[in-house]
Scaffold this active site. Structure first.
Site, mmCIF file in Angstrom:
data_model
loop_
_atom_site.group_PDB
_atom_site.id
_atom_site.type_symbol
_atom_site.label_atom_id
_atom_site.label_comp_id
_atom_site.label_asym_id
_atom_site.label_seq_id
_atom_site.Cartn_x
_atom_site.Cartn_y
_atom_site.Cartn_z
ATOM 1 C CG ASP A 32 -2.397 1.685 -10.075
ATOM 2 O OD1 ASP A 32 -2.148 1.714 -10.767
ATOM 3 O OD2 ASP A 32 -2.507 1.014 -8.975
ATOM 4 N NE ARG A 83 2.917 5.771 -5.650
ATOM 5 C CZ ARG A 83 1.645 4.522 -6.429
ATOM 6 N NH1 ARG A 83 1.565 4.778 -7.217
ATOM 7 N NH2 ARG A 83 1.975 3.486 -5.606
ATOM 8 N NE ARG A 138 -2.818 1.387 -0.844
ATOM 9 C CZ ARG A 138 -1.859 1.556 -2.571
ATOM 10 N NH1 ARG A 138 -2.206 1.642 -3.560
ATOM 11 N NH2 ARG A 138 -1.044 1.897 -2.034
ATOM 12 N N GLY A 187 -1.681 -5.333 -0.611
ATOM 13 C CA GLY A 187 -0.617 -4.794 -0.360
ATOM 14 C C GLY A 187 0.445 -4.509 -1.441
ATOM 15 N N GLY A 220 3.322 -4.733 -3.558
ATOM 16 C CA GLY A 220 3.627 -5.856 -3.723
ATOM 17 C C GLY A 220 5.097 -5.759 -4.867
ATOM 18 N N GLY A 254 7.929 -8.035 -8.357
ATOM 19 C CA GLY A 254 8.506 -6.239 -7.601
ATOM 20 C C GLY A 254 8.924 -5.944 -8.062
ATOM 21 C CG ASP A 296 -6.411 -1.920 -5.233
ATOM 22 O OD1 ASP A 296 -7.811 -2.231 -5.831
ATOM 23 O OD2 ASP A 296 -5.422 -2.537 -5.447
ATOM 24 C CG ASN A 297 -5.602 1.519 -8.048
ATOM 25 O OD1 ASN A 297 -4.418 0.603 -6.729
ATOM 26 N ND2 ASN A 297 -5.914 0.146 -9.090
HETATM 27 P P1 AMP Z 1 -2.111 -2.983 -8.966
HETATM 28 O O1 AMP Z 1 -3.066 -3.265 -10.360
HETATM 29 O O2 AMP Z 1 -0.940 -1.344 -9.787
HETATM 30 O O3 AMP Z 1 -3.213 -1.832 -8.543
HETATM 31 O O4 AMP Z 1 -1.545 -3.467 -8.604
HETATM 32 C C1 AMP Z 1 -2.401 -4.494 -7.431
HETATM 33 C C2 AMP Z 1 -2.145 -5.315 -6.650
HETATM 34 O O5 AMP Z 1 -1.204 -6.370 -7.670
HETATM 35 C C3 AMP Z 1 -0.603 -4.948 -6.002
HETATM 36 O O6 AMP Z 1 -0.855 -5.136 -4.671
HETATM 37 C C4 AMP Z 1 0.483 -4.575 -6.008
HETATM 38 O O7 AMP Z 1 1.525 -4.450 -5.215
HETATM 39 C C5 AMP Z 1 0.794 -6.084 -7.363
HETATM 40 N N1 AMP Z 1 1.775 -5.736 -8.493
HETATM 41 C C6 AMP Z 1 1.656 -5.734 -9.193
HETATM 42 N N2 AMP Z 1 2.455 -5.039 -10.718
HETATM 43 C C7 AMP Z 1 3.430 -6.623 -8.796
HETATM 44 C C8 AMP Z 1 4.893 -6.860 -9.305
HETATM 45 N N3 AMP Z 1 5.482 -6.601 -10.773
HETATM 46 N N4 AMP Z 1 4.823 -7.983 -8.324
HETATM 47 C C9 AMP Z 1 3.910 -7.749 -7.111
HETATM 48 N N5 AMP Z 1 3.406 -7.362 -7.276
HETATM 49 C C10 AMP Z 1 2.585 -6.375 -8.233
HETATM 50 MG MG MG Z 2 -3.229 0.054 -7.691
#
Ligand code: AMP
Ligand code: MG
Length: 488
Positions: free
Chosen positions: A260, A174, A181, A88, A90, A124, A250-251
């Site tokens: 991403d 964005r 996804r 989700g 985040g 976040g 998810d990407n």
């Molecule tokens: P990503 O590697 O960018 O595709 O992120 C994978 C997951 O980690 C997704 O659910 C993002 O929302 C969550 N995520 C990445 N960075 C953060 C962050 N700094 N705070 C909270 N959630 C994060």
């Molecule tokens: Mg992602």
């Protein structure tokens, strides 16, 4: 500021399981680094109103604009092959959607806008460096003509985020055809929530594949649409030497846009085994693995869709497999089509074309030849001779050898040399987001609050098919291999 954006909120009208309602968390001193005015105008937004302190407030999440209905989207996903049933948004919220002058619907999302119910242990937030990186590279991809999410704005928050050290924080706005996804389908499939899955497929069809609604088997037709877009996308990545770096399910956007930009990077020297991401220790997402990973991801999508393909599981598997069985041919053709264009071949195809193009790549690999420069200089070689290309090879004779066969092949091709040169210059970019330039722009901004290099690089990258001063030479030899980090 009242209505700089006329929001529509179709995703927020889906059932509660699809998202969590959550407002962005206000930040201390938002300052607009850059508003993408051409994009704002193309979307029919009020660029004047956005390019102001009030605009910065809402592009940072400090205030929620009228008409927005901010939500964090639920999704699951395979990360490096491991299934995670709940990921989700985040650190992002979808403010809402806009519909442009041509009736196309786009998500407007804030990334780095504060914690959500999906944040797990994360804060976040986003650091300035990764925000600038996504801005630069996603806009470069758009200018190259490759489907991608776009960057509407980057805003400094005036707050710091704690990573290995304290870093300046930022928010990226964005724009995406949607944020659905493969992992969104997995989210419902993993819960056995067939109603949710059906709602999602209906929504995705209406938004991305309206023709599939009329097909005899809508879910299967939708799957085929996703597959076609994914194939086209990955072929384009391969053509310009783009390594996505984190092709988790998810990407992978079902719209067929690149999404991403965490650990992505472009090849300098051609290297099929290139891996830049510090966490991709086994090279799962290496450059040459990308078509195979796209296939693997599509199998995950097909699995998620099974209950909608047929009520009898065996029959559903059979149909899904039949649809998937065309992937290798589709992907192979799209890949070879890209390579044929790069070496200047028009219609008709000959049997040896793929081997001829592959042989050039093999020689580039063996000789450390630069991906971008080799093909860009090749545009001039038919009439200008081998000199400019051959010096890019450790053993220049390796190119000469190949060029003999290339010229023989060109002699059988219908295009005239001037026409071919022009076509090659439209497919072989002169300017890509070179890793050392992206890093230099980030370093100036993060280390010295100097956004000049970011602006200059952004301007260059907006005209990738024009020759520009300083782009005609190989990058300086790096002392250490280039490493990227997931954009947290
Ligand atoms: P990503 O590697 O960018 O595709 O992120 C994978 C997951 O980690 C997704 O659910 C993002 O929302 C969550 N995520 C990445 N960075 C953060 C962050 N700094 N705070 C909270 N959630 C994060
Ligand atoms: Mg992602």
């Amino acid at each position: 500021m009242s209505h700089p954006i006329a929001f529509d909120n179709s995703y927020a009208a889906l059932p509660p399981a699809f998202f969590a309602r959550v407002a962005p968390t206000p930040v201390m001193r938002p300052r607009l680094i850059r508003l993408n005015r051409p994009l704002a105008e193309a979307l029919g937004l009020d660029a004047e109103a956005l390019d102001s302190p009030a605009g910065a407030a809402f592009l940072s999440g400090a205030s929620v604009p009228e008409g927005a209905d901010p939500i964090a989207l639920a999704y699951a996903g395979h990360q490096f092959g491991q299934f995670v049933p709940q990921l989700g948004d985040g650190r992002a919220v979808l403010l809402g959607e806009v519909v442009d002058g041509e009736g196309r619907r786009f998500d407007i999302q804030l990334k780095g806008s504060g914690p959500t119910p999906f944040s797990r242990r994360g804060d976040g937030r986003a650091a300035l460096g990764p925000v600038l990186r996504e801005y630069l590279v996603s806009e470069a991809m758009a200018a190259l003509g490759i489907p991608t999410t776009r960057a509407l704005a980057a805003v400094e928050t005036g707050e710091s985020v704690l990573r290995e050290t304290e870093l300046p924080g930022a928010v990226l706005t964005r724009v995406a055809a949607s944020h659905i996804r493969i992992g969104t389908f997995q989210f419902f499939a993993a819960r056995g929530d067939e109603d949710g899955l059906r709602r999602l497929v209906d929504y995705a069809i209406a938004r991305h594949d309206p023709a599939a609604a009329e097909a005899p088997e809508p879910a299967l037709a939708f799957f085929e649409g996703v597959m076609r877009r994914q194939v086209r996308l990955v072929a384009q990545w391969m053509s310009v030497g783009f390594v996505h770096g984190v092709m988790n399910t998810d990407n992978m956007s079902i719209s067929g846009e690149t999404i991403d930009y965490g650990p992505c990077a472009f090849l300098d020297a051609y290297d099929p085994a290139a891996v830049f991401s510090s966490i991709d220790r086994n090279g799962r997402y290496a450059f040459a693995n990308q078509p195979g990973i796209a296939h693997w991801n599509l199998v995950r999508l097909a699995e998620s869709l099974l209950p909608l393909i047929a009520s009898d599981r065996e029959a559903a598997v059979e149909r899904a497999n039949a649809a998937l069985s065309v992937f290798p041919a589709l992907m192979g053709d799209a890949y070879v089509d890209g390579l044929r264009r790069k070496i200047g071949l028009g219609a008709p195809w000959e049997d040896g074309d793929a081997a001829l193009a592959q042989d050039l790549l093999d020689r580039m690999e063996a000789n450390g030849a630069d991906q971008t420069l080799t093909f860009r200089r090749l545009c001039e070689a038919e009439t200008g001779g081998n000199d400019a290309v051959r010096i890019l090879f450790r053993d220049p004779a390796a190119f000469d050898d190949w060029a003999v066969r290339w010229r023989e092949r060109l002699a059988r091709d219908g295009m005239d040399p001037a026409e071919r040169r022009a076509a090659m210059r439209r497919t072989n970019p002169a300017v890509i987001p070179r890793n050392h330039r992206v890093e230099a722009a980030i370093e100036a901004a993060v280390g010295h609050a100097d956004f000049g290099p970011f602006e200059a690089l952004n301007a260059r990258l907006s005209r990738p098919y024009d020759d520009q001063p300083g782009e005609g030479e190989p990058p300086p030899i790096a002392i250490e291999p280039y490493r990227t980090f997931c954009g947290t």
